[in-house]
Motif scaffolding. Structure first.
Motif: not given
Length: 226
Positions: A6, A67, A70, A77, A80, A115, A119, A122-123, A130
């Motif tokens: 992303l 997110v 995605t 994910l 990002a 952000t 994220t 999910e990361l 990231l």
């Protein structure tokens, strides 16, 4: 296995170059920016592996929707790239515009935090990476630069996030370019980096072997000293 990236600030410059580089490397790319037309055009050029997500990262609901969309489209994910940001319209503190600072700080700092906040859950599931867009202005003091001060925040946050994410196997790093040949800078300035140079650094960070955490890549134009 296909991986998903992303990117915020994806419609032009460094963001668009990174989207194209990632797609060439086999990544699926989710693209977020406020410029819907340019975003849709970029996604169309890349093809089915790209998803356009028009939105504003300073709005928590919009980054959360991006997110979620995605993950719904691509299943997970894996990385990002928090790239959205802008400069100030006037240099200096005494001569600057506080209203303009507010918009810049909202994007460069609050948008970055939102952000990361959206994220990271999910990361965590993928032990993902990231990457934050910093700047040479976040490593060097520049006379009266409020923009530079926002990038010092980015560099500090990247290190703090790297330690936070390390607890569950995730990685965080900052890519710190000098002048890049994008609309962000005066077109008359010679010897700038190409957006593809920065994209290559981002790809190195997100594709590094799991044993390695690249916490910063500092890129400077070879024939400039800023």
């Amino acid at each position: 296995m296909t991986r998903t990236l992303l990117i915020t600030g994806a419609s032009s410059g460094i963001g668009a170059a990174t989207a194209e580089a990632a797609a060439r490397a086999g990544w699926q790319v989710a693209l977020m920016a406020r410029s819907a037309d340019r975003l849709e055009a970029l996604a169309a050029r890349i093809g089915p592996s790209a998803l356009a997500l028009p939105g504003d990262v300073t709005q928590e609901a919009e980054i959360r929707r991006a997110v979620a969309a995605t993950v719904e489209r691509f299943g997970a994910l894996d990385a990002a790239f928090a790239n959205a940001g802008r400069g100030a319209n006037a240099p200096g503190v005494e001569t600057g515009d506080p209203g303009d600072w507010r918009g810049m700080i909202d994007l460069n700092i609050l948008g970055l935090l939102l952000t990361a906040h959206a994220t990271l859950p999910e990361l965590r599931k993928t032990r993902g990476t990231l990457v934050l867009t910093g700047s040479s202005a976040g490593r060097n003091h520049m006379k009266g630069s409020v923009y530079g001060a926002t990038k010092w925040f980015v560099h500090g946050l990247a290190g703090n996030l790297a330690e936070e994410m390390r607890d569950w196997g995730g990685r965080c790093g900052v890519v710190a370019p000098g002048m890049v040949d994008t609309p962000f800078f005066d077109k008359g300035a010679p010897g700038k980096l190409d957006p593809a140079d920065v994209a290559a650094a981002v790809m190195q960070m997100i594709e590094a072997p799991e044993r390695a955490s690249i916490r910063e890549v500092y890129l400077m134009p070879q024939n400039r000293s800023e």
